[in-house]
Motif scaffolding. Structure first.
Motif, short mmCIF file in Angstrom:
data_model
loop_
_atom_site.label_atom_id
_atom_site.label_comp_id
_atom_site.label_asym_id
_atom_site.label_seq_id
_atom_site.Cartn_x
_atom_site.Cartn_y
_atom_site.Cartn_z
N SER A 15 0.83 -1.21 0.00
CA SER A 15 0.00 0.00 0.00
C SER A 15 0.86 1.26 0.00
N PHE A 277 -0.62 1.77 7.67
CA PHE A 277 -1.95 2.14 7.19
C PHE A 277 -2.28 3.59 7.54
N ALA A 278 -1.84 4.05 8.71
CA ALA A 278 -2.06 5.45 9.09
C ALA A 278 -1.32 6.39 8.14
N ALA A 281 -3.11 6.36 4.77
CA ALA A 281 -4.39 7.07 4.84
C ALA A 281 -4.19 8.58 4.78
#
Length: 321
Positions: A15, A277-278, A281
């Motif tokens: 990601s 992921f933070a 995001a």
């Protein structure tokens, strides 16, 4: 068994590709280094989760030697990168840096490269001072670095990352103070300084740095507290004593681990994917990133349409024959 470990870590690692183009264009070494170290940590976690799922077999010893050192490097690289970001944000937001020149940017990139890559390499080398044996293998988690719990290890392994995080908090607080003082004219100030930052990216970098600092302090403090609970501080008597039987590899099946230890490993494992992921995001859905996605979509669409047109033309020519 934790079948969710490998998929989560792989997804977290890849990601990071989403916000990569805009940060690569900006040339922000510190932000790119965070992505680099998070990618490495997630890949290590994912591979270890596959190889040692329900197993404590001693396989891939060389892989473990390398991966455990990289885990140690990550522990110092992330707070060092956050410190670099906070220093840069404070300089940009202050009146001291009226205009950013190419030489200023080059000096900053050199400093950030030393902090984010040279320092972790040095840290990995110094880890050998307090490395009691080769490494440990934990069932479901894989290879983990070992530390001879003593006063030198407390200073080297735990105190140094905390000091970097505290320094980041100081510079981050100063940067936030500058922003609040000139929040109305902040966008004009950024344009005047010829910085690649926008107000939105500035705030996202600030928020990301704060989160990473909190994670770093929480992680370091938690592991230090856990070591105090699990073993007493041992005297660092001599080099030969600390490194006796250094080639030993300890294995720990989950069946024989106390519940407190299992919970600690589980908590520490999730810190890296959640941090990733933070980060994604905050930066994968900004205006600059969305513009990159649009450009990629149009490129793919045009290439696809061109191929369809050429194949249709070829088919028409063949039918005429």
């Amino acid at each position: 068994m934790h079948p969710e470990f490998a998929p989560v870590a792989f997804i977290a690692a890849f990601s990071l590709v989403l916000p990569l183009p805009c940060h690569w264009r900006a040339g922000n070494v510190a932000t790119l280094s965070i992505m680099f170290w998070l990618f490495l940590a997630n890949m290590i976690y994912a591979i270890d989760a596959v190889v040692w799922a329900g197993s404590i077999d001693i396989v891939g010893a060389v892989w473990c030697d390398i991966s455990t050192k990289l885990i140690i490097g990550t522990n110092i690289a992330l707070p060092a990168a956050c410190l670099c970001i906070c220093i840069h944000l404070e300089q940009v937001a202050s009146v001291r840096l009226a205009r950013t020149s190419q030489s200023d940017k080059r000096r900053r990139q050199i400093f950030e490269s030393l902090m984010c890559f040279a320092l972790p390499v040095l840290y990995m080398i110094l880890h050998y001072i307090v490395q009691g044996h080769r490494f440990d293998i934990i069932e479901d988690y894989g290879c983990r670095p070992t530390v001879y719990f003593s006063v030198p290890s407390i200073i080297l392994i735990w105190l140094l990352p905390i000091l970097l995080s505290v320094a980041s908090i100081i510079f981050g607080g100063l940067a936030l103070r500058h922003f609040i003082k000139r929040r109305i004219s902040f966008a004009a100030h950024l344009d005047a300084s010829q910085s690649a930052l926008t107000t939105s990216r500035y705030l996202r970098l600030m928020l990301m740095s704060m989160l990473e600092m909190v994670w770093s302090i929480a992680l370091t403090s938690y592991t230090l507290w856990f070591n105090f609970l699990s073993s007493p501080v041992r005297p660092y008597t001599s080099w030969a004593d600390v490194h006796s039987n250094f080639s030993r590899i300890d294995t720990y099946p989950s069946l024989f681990l106390p519940p407190l230890v299992i919970r600690a490993y589980y908590f520490l494992w999730w810190l890296i994917p959640i941090s990733t992921f933070a980060f994604v995001a905050m930066f994968a859905f900004g205006r600059d990133a969305v513009e990159d996605y649009k450009k990629l979509f149009f490129v793919v669409r045009n290439v696809t349409l061109r191929r369809k047109s050429s194949s249709t033309a070829s088919k028409g020519a063949f039918d005429k024959r």
